[in-house]
Design an enzyme around this catalytic site. Structure first.
Site, PDB file in Angstrom:
ATOM      1  N   ASP A   1     -64.042  19.447 -37.801  1.00  0.00           N
ATOM      2  CA  ASP A   1     -64.898  18.934 -38.869  1.00  0.00           C
ATOM      3  C   ASP A   1     -64.740  19.783 -40.132  1.00  0.00           C
ATOM      4  O   ASP A   1     -65.058  20.971 -40.116  1.00  0.00           O
ATOM      5  CB  ASP A   1     -66.375  18.979 -38.435  1.00  0.00           C
ATOM      6  CG  ASP A   1     -66.662  18.067 -37.241  1.00  0.00           C
ATOM      7  OD1 ASP A   1     -66.036  17.006 -37.159  1.00  0.00           O
ATOM      8  OD2 ASP A   1     -67.513  18.414 -36.410  1.00  0.00           O
TER       9      ASP A   1
ATOM     10  N   ASP B   1     -59.987  24.224 -36.620  1.00  0.00           N
ATOM     11  CA  ASP B   1     -61.310  23.626 -36.547  1.00  0.00           C
ATOM     12  C   ASP B   1     -61.109  22.130 -36.864  1.00  0.00           C
ATOM     13  O   ASP B   1     -60.096  21.751 -37.456  1.00  0.00           O
ATOM     14  CB  ASP B   1     -62.225  24.304 -37.571  1.00  0.00           C
ATOM     15  CG  ASP B   1     -63.567  23.629 -37.678  1.00  0.00           C
ATOM     16  OD1 ASP B   1     -64.192  23.377 -36.634  1.00  0.00           O
ATOM     17  OD2 ASP B   1     -63.992  23.324 -38.809  1.00  0.00           O
TER      18      ASP B   1
HETATM   19  C1  BG6 Z   1     -69.287  21.036 -35.762  1.00  0.00           C
HETATM   20  C2  BG6 Z   1     -69.926  20.513 -37.029  1.00  0.00           C
HETATM   21  O1  BG6 Z   1     -67.925  20.806 -35.777  1.00  0.00           O
HETATM   22  O2  BG6 Z   1     -69.849  20.402 -34.623  1.00  0.00           O
HETATM   23  C3  BG6 Z   1     -71.437  20.665 -36.960  1.00  0.00           C
HETATM   24  O3  BG6 Z   1     -69.426  21.250 -38.149  1.00  0.00           O
HETATM   25  C4  BG6 Z   1     -71.947  19.977 -35.698  1.00  0.00           C
HETATM   26  O4  BG6 Z   1     -72.023  20.098 -38.108  1.00  0.00           O
HETATM   27  C5  BG6 Z   1     -71.253  20.565 -34.483  1.00  0.00           C
HETATM   28  O5  BG6 Z   1     -73.364  20.165 -35.566  1.00  0.00           O
HETATM   29  C6  BG6 Z   1     -71.706  19.916 -33.161  1.00  0.00           C
HETATM   30  O6  BG6 Z   1     -71.280  18.585 -33.138  1.00  0.00           O
HETATM   31  P1  BG6 Z   1     -71.709  17.529 -32.021  1.00  0.00           P
HETATM   32  O7  BG6 Z   1     -70.771  16.372 -32.267  1.00  0.00           O
HETATM   33  O8  BG6 Z   1     -71.499  18.159 -30.694  1.00  0.00           O
HETATM   34  O9  BG6 Z   1     -73.137  17.188 -32.278  1.00  0.00           O
HETATM   35 MG    MG Z   2     -65.791  22.845 -39.604  1.00  0.00          MG
END
Ligand code: BG6
Ligand code: MG
Length: 224
Positions: free
Chosen positions: A18, A16
């Site tokens: 984030d 993963d």
């Molecule tokens: C995930 C995060 O990796 O991506 C979430 O943990 C986030 O918090 C999700 O909402 C979607 O991200 P993005 O950049 O497509 O808005």
């Molecule tokens: Mg994550």
């Protein structure tokens, strides 16, 4: 890593992004907080915890709660938050790699394992580019790759397919409850990063990435 510790039970590790490779959760929080403040909605760090690993539109739904908005309005709000988030990514540099993340990636590669990204974010490539680690990965699956978000296994199955690795021979490293559930649903070895109340369902759990031991992952894979 020696030949003796080289796994015969594991082909690949799917990371993963984030909360595992870098802490973009803070930037997501600030984007949602700015939007919520502008709209006059209550939102704080505690509520932000529920958004970990959750897709952009589902995050908005969680923030909205009972407030009903039409689809175009919701799309415009999600776009506005994304603009704030993308703006904040301009600050991201290789110094934003979480402690131990680069080392773990390199250990996996040295052990002959394939490595992939399995991130719900549609901005994953931008983040990887800013961290200057895009080229390290054999495959990148992100929020653009599949329809069904975590906790469905689709994203991780997409990554495994790109790598040519059977799901049962993949480990997933995840900091979100929904991500651990997705890994388990995909029949993969789940490695949770964070407190037991969040990632306790994983096969292995560590408080942070710096504590992860590849040997323990290999041993757990061999026991399955
Ligand atoms: C995930 C995060 O990796 O991506 C979430 O943990 C986030 O918090 C999700 O909402 C979607 O991200 P993005 O950049 O497509 O808005
Ligand atoms: Mg994550």
């Amino acid at each position: 890593m020696t030949d003796a510790t080289r796994s015969s039970a594991l082909d690949a590790v799917i990371f993963d992004l984030d909360g595992v490779i870098t802490d973009t959760a803070e930037y997501h929080y600030r984007g949602w907080k700015r939007l919520a403040d502008e709209q006059g909605w209550p939102f704080d760090r505690e509520r932000n915890e529920q958004l970990r690993g959750v897709s952009r539109m589902e995050s908005l739904d969680l923030i909205l709660g009972d407030r009903e908005l039409d689809p175009e309005e919701k799309l415009a709000l999600a776009d506005r938050k994304n603009r704030y988030y993308v703006e904040s990514l301009e600050q991201v540099t290789p110094r934003d790699l979480l402690p131990g993340a680069h080392e773990l990636l390199m250990q996996c590669k040295q052990a002959g394992l394939k490595v992939a990204i399995g991130s719900s974010s549609r901005n994953a490539r931008n983040v990887l580019d800013r961290l200057q680690i895009t080229d390290l990965f054999d495959a990148i699956s992100d929020g653009n790759s599949v329809e069904r978000a975590k906790p469905q296994p689709d994203l991780f199955l997409h990554a495994a397919a790109q790598l040519g690795a059977p799901p049962a021979r993949c480990a997933v490293i995840e900091d979100a409850e929904s991500g651990v559930a997705a890994a388990l649903a995909g029949g993969m070895l789940a490695v949770g990063i964070g407190p037991p109340e969040r990632v306790g369902a994983a096969h292995l759990r560590y408080d942070n990435v710096a504590q992860v031991r590849l040997e323990e992952i290999l041993a757990a894979a061999a026991r399955r």
